[in-house]
Design a protein around this motif. Structure first.
Motif, short mmCIF file in Angstrom:
data_model
loop_
_atom_site.label_atom_id
_atom_site.label_comp_id
_atom_site.label_asym_id
_atom_site.label_seq_id
_atom_site.Cartn_x
_atom_site.Cartn_y
_atom_site.Cartn_z
N GLU A 112 34.21 -11.06 29.38
CA GLU A 112 35.64 -11.14 29.04
C GLU A 112 35.90 -10.51 27.68
O GLU A 112 36.92 -9.83 27.48
N ILE A 113 34.99 -10.69 26.75
CA ILE A 113 35.11 -10.06 25.43
C ILE A 113 35.05 -8.55 25.57
O ILE A 113 35.87 -7.82 25.00
N LEU A 114 34.11 -8.07 26.36
CA LEU A 114 33.99 -6.63 26.59
C LEU A 114 35.25 -6.07 27.26
O LEU A 114 35.75 -5.01 26.86
N ARG A 115 35.79 -6.77 28.23
CA ARG A 115 37.04 -6.34 28.89
C ARG A 115 38.19 -6.28 27.89
O ARG A 115 39.02 -5.37 27.92
N ARG A 116 38.26 -7.27 26.99
CA ARG A 116 39.31 -7.29 25.97
C ARG A 116 39.15 -6.09 25.02
O ARG A 116 40.11 -5.44 24.66
N TRP A 117 37.92 -5.80 24.64
CA TRP A 117 37.67 -4.64 23.78
C TRP A 117 38.09 -3.35 24.48
O TRP A 117 38.68 -2.47 23.86
N LEU A 118 37.78 -3.24 25.76
CA LEU A 118 38.19 -2.05 26.52
C LEU A 118 39.71 -1.95 26.59
O LEU A 118 40.28 -0.86 26.48
N PHE A 119 40.39 -3.07 26.78
CA PHE A 119 41.85 -3.10 26.80
C PHE A 119 42.40 -2.60 25.46
O PHE A 119 43.30 -1.76 25.42
N GLY A 128 47.59 7.21 20.67
CA GLY A 128 47.00 8.32 19.93
C GLY A 128 46.10 7.86 18.81
O GLY A 128 45.82 8.61 17.86
N VAL A 129 45.62 6.64 18.89
CA VAL A 129 44.78 6.05 17.85
C VAL A 129 43.37 5.87 18.42
O VAL A 129 43.21 5.43 19.56
N HIS A 130 42.39 6.19 17.62
CA HIS A 130 41.00 6.13 18.06
C HIS A 130 40.29 4.94 17.42
O HIS A 130 40.21 4.86 16.20
N VAL A 131 39.78 4.04 18.25
CA VAL A 131 38.97 2.92 17.77
C VAL A 131 37.54 3.41 17.71
O VAL A 131 36.98 3.84 18.72
N ILE A 132 36.95 3.34 16.52
CA ILE A 132 35.58 3.83 16.38
C ILE A 132 34.54 2.72 16.45
O ILE A 132 33.35 2.99 16.52
N GLY A 133 35.00 1.47 16.43
CA GLY A 133 34.06 0.37 16.55
C GLY A 133 34.72 -0.98 16.51
O GLY A 133 35.88 -1.12 16.13
N PHE A 134 33.95 -1.98 16.94
CA PHE A 134 34.38 -3.38 16.92
C PHE A 134 33.35 -4.17 16.13
O PHE A 134 32.16 -3.84 16.15
N SER A 135 33.80 -5.19 15.46
CA SER A 135 32.85 -6.05 14.74
C SER A 135 33.23 -7.50 14.94
O SER A 135 34.38 -7.82 15.24
N SER A 136 32.26 -8.36 14.77
CA SER A 136 32.47 -9.79 14.85
C SER A 136 31.31 -10.47 14.15
O SER A 136 30.44 -9.80 13.58
N PHE A 153 19.14 -2.48 26.75
CA PHE A 153 18.45 -3.33 27.71
C PHE A 153 19.33 -3.72 28.89
O PHE A 153 19.22 -4.82 29.41
N CYS A 154 20.22 -2.85 29.31
CA CYS A 154 20.99 -3.12 30.52
C CYS A 154 21.49 -1.80 31.09
O CYS A 154 21.55 -0.80 30.40
N ASN A 155 21.83 -1.82 32.37
CA ASN A 155 22.39 -0.67 33.02
C ASN A 155 23.85 -0.97 33.32
O ASN A 155 24.17 -1.62 34.30
N ILE A 156 24.73 -0.52 32.46
CA ILE A 156 26.15 -0.86 32.56
C ILE A 156 26.81 -0.18 33.77
O ILE A 156 27.84 -0.64 34.22
N THR A 157 26.22 0.87 34.30
CA THR A 157 26.82 1.51 35.47
C THR A 157 26.81 0.59 36.68
O THR A 157 27.64 0.72 37.56
N LYS A 158 25.85 -0.33 36.73
CA LYS A 158 25.77 -1.29 37.84
C LYS A 158 26.60 -2.54 37.56
O LYS A 158 26.75 -3.39 38.42
N LEU A 159 27.11 -2.66 36.38
CA LEU A 159 27.88 -3.83 35.98
C LEU A 159 29.35 -3.65 36.35
O LEU A 159 29.97 -2.66 35.98
N GLN A 160 29.90 -4.58 37.08
CA GLN A 160 31.29 -4.52 37.49
C GLN A 160 32.14 -5.20 36.40
O GLN A 160 32.27 -6.40 36.40
N TYR A 161 32.66 -4.44 35.46
CA TYR A 161 33.42 -5.06 34.38
C TYR A 161 34.90 -4.69 34.40
O TYR A 161 35.67 -5.18 33.61
N ILE A 162 35.34 -3.84 35.29
CA ILE A 162 36.76 -3.50 35.36
C ILE A 162 37.31 -3.86 36.71
O ILE A 162 36.70 -3.81 37.69
#
Length: 162
Positions: A112-119, A128-136, A153-162
């Motif tokens: 859910e955090i990753l989905r929020r970051w993607l949003f 027209g704004v570029h996010v270059i990184g996230f921190s926490s 250590f993961c294969n994100i292409t197999k991960l259904q996150y959207i």
């Protein structure tokens, strides 16, 4: 407004700092649980905002039905944390910009955090704004989201996150 992302004000922030590259910081801090009625929005604030694809739903707790309000008090977590998103331009003298704040039960999963970051990333690109990184901080869920994002250590292409 609780849970609302202020993307419409982002362009003014970018123009005033003459830089459209930003860094996003997120943190949750504990707060005293309290439910308030916001008359201008006809909304109750202080409940834990429900997440849809990781994004909190603003003004979700609107009702004029006492039974509905009673159900929320009995079944919905009260927010024990305030989740805050701050943006910072790469221009050193630029002040930070509050993108969003909302009440949370701090139970979000890494996906859910990753989905929020993607949003946030996608909405910034629309402006027209570029996010270059996230921190926490070093919360395990945020670290896992960072690991998923970096494909460490993961294969994100197999991960259904959207």
């Amino acid at each position: 407004m609780e849970g609302k992302f202020r993307f419409q004000l982002l362009q003014d922030y970018v123009e005033s700092n003459k830089c459209n590259y930003l860094f996003v910081a997120e943190d949750a801090t504990s707060s005293i649980s309290r439910i308030d009625y916001e008359a201008t929005l006809n909304s109750f604030i202080g409940f834990s905002a429900p997440l849809v694809n990781g994004v909190p739903q603003s003004n979700f707790f609107q009702t004029e039905n006492f039974e509905q309000l009673e159900l929320w008090f009995n079944d919905i977590d009260k927010a024990k944390f305030i989740n805050l998103y701050m943006l910072k331009s790469l221009t050193l003298s630029a002040p930070p910009f509050i993108l969003s704040a909302y009440g949370s039960n701090n139970k979000a999963k890494a996906i859910e955090i990753l989905r929020r970051w993607l949003f946030i990333h996608d909405q910034c690109l629309i402006q027209g704004v570029h996010v270059i990184g996230f921190s926490s901080d070093a919360d395990a869920r945020y670290l896992r989201a960072m690991r998923l994002c970096s494909r460490f250590f993961c294969n994100i292409t197999k991960l259904q996150y959207i």
